[in-house]
Scaffold this active site. Structure first.
Site, mmCIF file in Angstrom:
data_model
loop_
_atom_site.group_PDB
_atom_site.id
_atom_site.type_symbol
_atom_site.label_atom_id
_atom_site.label_comp_id
_atom_site.label_asym_id
_atom_site.label_seq_id
_atom_site.Cartn_x
_atom_site.Cartn_y
_atom_site.Cartn_z
ATOM 1 N N LYS A 195 0.845 -1.205 0.000
ATOM 2 C CA LYS A 195 0.000 0.000 0.000
ATOM 3 C C LYS A 195 0.874 1.247 0.000
ATOM 4 O O LYS A 195 2.062 1.180 0.352
ATOM 5 C CB LYS A 195 -0.902 -0.017 1.239
ATOM 6 N N TYR A 238 16.752 29.392 7.891
ATOM 7 C CA TYR A 238 15.566 30.143 8.344
ATOM 8 C C TYR A 238 15.472 30.157 9.870
ATOM 9 O O TYR A 238 15.631 29.122 10.526
ATOM 10 C CB TYR A 238 14.294 29.481 7.820
HETATM 11 C C1 LIG Z 1 -0.001 -2.198 6.665
HETATM 12 C C2 LIG Z 1 -0.648 -3.444 7.120
HETATM 13 C C3 LIG Z 1 0.075 -4.636 7.271
HETATM 14 C C4 LIG Z 1 1.576 -4.718 7.113
HETATM 15 O O1 LIG Z 1 2.195 -4.291 8.292
HETATM 16 P P1 LIG Z 1 3.786 -4.320 8.427
HETATM 17 O O2 LIG Z 1 4.020 -3.936 9.839
HETATM 18 O O3 LIG Z 1 4.312 -3.333 7.459
HETATM 19 O O4 LIG Z 1 4.239 -5.692 8.116
HETATM 20 C C5 LIG Z 1 -0.625 -5.792 7.566
HETATM 21 N N1 LIG Z 1 -1.966 -5.763 7.748
HETATM 22 C C6 LIG Z 1 -2.685 -4.635 7.647
HETATM 23 C C7 LIG Z 1 -4.150 -4.678 7.872
HETATM 24 C C8 LIG Z 1 -2.045 -3.438 7.345
HETATM 25 O O5 LIG Z 1 -2.766 -2.317 7.243
#
Ligand SMILES: *Cc1c(COP(=O)(O)O)cnc(C)c1O
Length: 343
Positions: free
Chosen positions: A38, A241
């Protein structure tokens, strides 16, 4: 137009390291992998990461947050199952059917969106995450091909075992042969006996999700940027800045072409360091949109040389600790301007 082939910053993805990490996760868990990609593969770039993962037999499926991300994978030629973790709204059903995406149903409205359409889907249960998933009700439907849940606090053994127990009794209501998944990268340490798949993202890149993590992971990411100016400044000279840093002595400062717009969070101003030839050089003054000032002291860097943001033994997790955040956030912040390459 003249092609620009000297990027100011580069994110290098090490194919061998990702392949090693996949094999290690597979060996440790004994399960097939749902690779979570994702948010553009955690900011690393699906165009670069997914072709590596897609070739590996250990990776049986992908998971993304929303249908748009699923469509990107299909348009890249991914044929494996693509789970959409973020539920399904009525407007999504066209893409779900056309691109053969597998929604994760976690709300009765998602069931309504699917209606009588002939699509497979997974069901999510909330066993203590307090986010998505059914709590009391059980959804039964012949189109269900998987059940899942998610650990909220994988570092807390006691609470995780409560979640695992709840999920176990839910899974018992489903026929054998469907996919069952709960473990994220940190969650794999529980080796849950009744799940069939692990659902991992972070560990693919060699980032440790817990302090004592028993898997042998290899860092897969190097992030570096070029020095675009070097100069000596007298004592008492303000930097950047807001003049939040003032030189203490005659010193050499360098300007690095990497700022908060590239993903270096401003909170690292006057706190973080970058690496120059293996040496830590402090970030001085406020990080700006496109540039960060570092103090080289007596070192003699040259304009055009590279400094390392992540790599050479330093992970996103290390930098995240200094920034008071988690590696996920820093990774997702690496912007499109940063050139990506697979090595
Ligand atoms: C993002 C996510 C994962 C993966 O988690 P990691 O800690 O990156 O392995 C697994 N399950 C769900 C529902 C997630 O949203």
């Amino acid at each position: 137009m003249v092609a620009v082939n000297s990027p100011r910053s580069v994110l290098q993805i090490n194919r061998e390291a990702i392949v090693h990490n996949v094999k290690e996760i597979s060996k440790f868990s004994g399960k097939r992998i749902i690779a979570v990609v994702k948010s553009d593969a955690y900011g690393m770039g699906v165009r670069f990461v997914v072709p590596i993962l897609n070739e590996l037999p250990e990776v049986e499926a992908f998971a993304v947050a929303c249908p748009e991300e699923g469509v990107v994978l299909r348009e890249m030629g991914v044929r494996k199952e693509v789970l959409v973790l973020g539920g399904v709204l009525p407007e999504d059903m066209g893409a779900v059917k056309e691109y053969d995406l597998t929604p994760v149903v976690s709300d009765i409205e998602h069931m309504r969106a699917i209606g009588n359409d002939p699509v497979r889907f997974h069901i999510k249960y909330d066993t203590g995450m307090g986010r998505l998933g059914f709590v009391e009700e059980t959804v039964e439907d012949p189109r269900i091909t998987g059940v899942m849940s998610h650990l909220s606090t994988p570092g807390d053994r006691e609470f995780s075992l409560v979640q695992i127990k709840r999920f176990s009794s839910i899974v018992g209501r489903y026929p054998k042969g469907i996919k069952v998944h709960m473990e994220s990268s940190a969650g794999v340490i529980y080796r849950i006996p009744f799940t069939t798949h692990v659902r991992v993202g972070l560990a693919l890149y060699g980032e440790k999700p817990l302090k004592d993590y028993p898997l042998d992971l290899r860092p897969a990411i190097t992030l570096k940027a070029r020095i675009i100016s070097v100069k000596d400044l007298p004592p008492g000279f303000p930097i950047s800045y807001g003049r939040t840093y003032v030189t203490k002595r005659r010193t050499r400062i360098g300007v690095v072409a990497f700022g908060y717009a590239d993903g270096l969070m401003k909170v690292l101003s006057n706190r973080g360091t970058l690496l120059y030839r293996g040496r830590e050089v402090p970030i001085v003054g406020n990080i700006t949109m496109d540039m960060t000032v570092v103090e080289f002291g007596d070192l003699r860097p040259r304009v055009g040389e590279w400094v390392t943001v992540v790599g050479e033994g330093r992970t996103f997790g290390d930098l995240a600790r200094v920034a008071g955040t988690i590696p996920y956030e820093l990774m997702c912040n690496v912007s499109a301007r940063v050139h990506r390459e697979v090595i």
